[in-house]
Design a protein around this motif. Structure first.
Motif, mmCIF file in Angstrom:
data_model
loop_
_atom_site.group_PDB
_atom_site.id
_atom_site.type_symbol
_atom_site.label_atom_id
_atom_site.label_comp_id
_atom_site.label_asym_id
_atom_site.label_seq_id
_atom_site.Cartn_x
_atom_site.Cartn_y
_atom_site.Cartn_z
ATOM 1 N N THR A 3 -64.785 19.323 -18.137
ATOM 2 C CA THR A 3 -65.730 20.892 -18.494
ATOM 3 C C THR A 3 -67.243 20.316 -16.552
ATOM 4 O O THR A 3 -67.266 18.668 -16.821
ATOM 5 N N ALA A 4 -66.953 20.841 -16.167
ATOM 6 C CA ALA A 4 -67.744 21.040 -14.860
ATOM 7 C C ALA A 4 -68.802 21.621 -14.553
ATOM 8 O O ALA A 4 -68.920 22.793 -14.892
ATOM 9 N N PHE A 5 -69.971 21.444 -13.814
ATOM 10 C CA PHE A 5 -71.389 20.939 -14.095
ATOM 11 C C PHE A 5 -70.975 21.846 -12.111
ATOM 12 O O PHE A 5 -71.802 21.023 -11.110
ATOM 13 N N PHE A 6 -71.889 23.415 -12.317
ATOM 14 C CA PHE A 6 -72.262 23.480 -10.938
ATOM 15 C C PHE A 6 -73.919 23.279 -10.432
ATOM 16 O O PHE A 6 -73.733 24.938 -11.113
ATOM 17 N N PRO A 7 -74.631 23.063 -9.901
ATOM 18 C CA PRO A 7 -75.969 23.245 -10.500
ATOM 19 C C PRO A 7 -76.242 23.927 -8.439
ATOM 20 O O PRO A 7 -75.818 23.952 -7.932
ATOM 21 N N LEU A 21 -67.935 28.390 -6.724
ATOM 22 C CA LEU A 21 -67.901 28.876 -7.747
ATOM 23 C C LEU A 21 -66.644 29.154 -8.669
ATOM 24 O O LEU A 21 -65.670 29.092 -9.276
ATOM 25 N N ARG A 22 -65.507 30.136 -7.116
ATOM 26 C CA ARG A 22 -64.556 30.618 -7.707
ATOM 27 C C ARG A 22 -63.723 29.590 -7.948
ATOM 28 O O ARG A 22 -62.824 29.569 -8.257
ATOM 29 N N ALA A 27 -60.326 25.213 -11.034
ATOM 30 C CA ALA A 27 -59.619 23.979 -11.159
ATOM 31 C C ALA A 27 -60.580 23.266 -12.367
ATOM 32 O O ALA A 27 -60.043 22.297 -12.785
ATOM 33 N N PHE A 28 -60.948 23.683 -12.472
ATOM 34 C CA PHE A 28 -61.776 23.195 -14.208
ATOM 35 C C PHE A 28 -61.665 24.178 -15.678
ATOM 36 O O PHE A 28 -61.720 25.172 -15.072
#
Length: 161
Positions: A3-7, A21-22, A27-28
């Motif tokens: 799980t990745a977090f994109f802040p 984001l794409r 990737a994750f």
């Protein structure tokens, strides 16, 4: 499962955000988008509107709009931990971003060694785009259509009309 977090503030969502984001979605296994909300700042769009615009932008872009979006108001690395992410995604536009983000990655790594920061490069066409510049251009009546997805453009026009 990773799980990745994109802040980010995503105020408003730009083509640069969408590009990162794409890449993260490719990737994750799972990506949680974290929208920063700070009581001392007055955003152009509410948290709910920003979340809706992210989903709408993904949908228009041909992707799934079924992603987790959360708000946070503290440390990014703590928000990532709360989202059970092991990866923190950061977009890089240029060397200035790299210098700043390397410092942040070092500090975040010291606080949360279990969370790895991953840098994803902005595409050449999105490198000059910042949400701050988009807001300024839009408020001054300029054309921001080259910088934001259609749902965001419509929302900006509605907000500033």
């Amino acid at each position: 499962m990773t799980t990745a977090f994109f802040p980010g503030s995503f105020d408003p969502m730009t083509f640069g955000h969408l590009s990162i984001l794409r890449q993260a979605l490719a990737a994750f296994d799972e990506v949680v988008v974290g929208i920063g909300v700070h009581a001392a700042k007055t955003p152009m769009f509410s948290f709910e509107m920003r979340a809706d615009l992210i989903r709408a932008s993904l949908k228009v872009d041909g992707g799934s709009a079924d992603i987790a979006i959360v708000s946070f108001d503290g440390l990014v690395v703590e928000a990532a931990a709360n989202a059970q992410a092991s990866v923190l995604v950061r977009g890089l536009r240029d060397g200035t971003d790299l210098n700043y983000e390397m410092q942040m990655a070092g500090m975040n790594g010291a606080m949360r060694p279990d969370i790895t920061t991953v840098f994803l490069p902005a595409s050449p066409e999105t490198r000059p785009i910042t949400a701050t510049l988009v807001r300024q251009i839009a408020k001054m009546g300029g054309d921001v259509s080259p910088f934001v997805p259609e749902p965001v453009l419509a929302a900006l026009r509605g907000k500033l009309a």
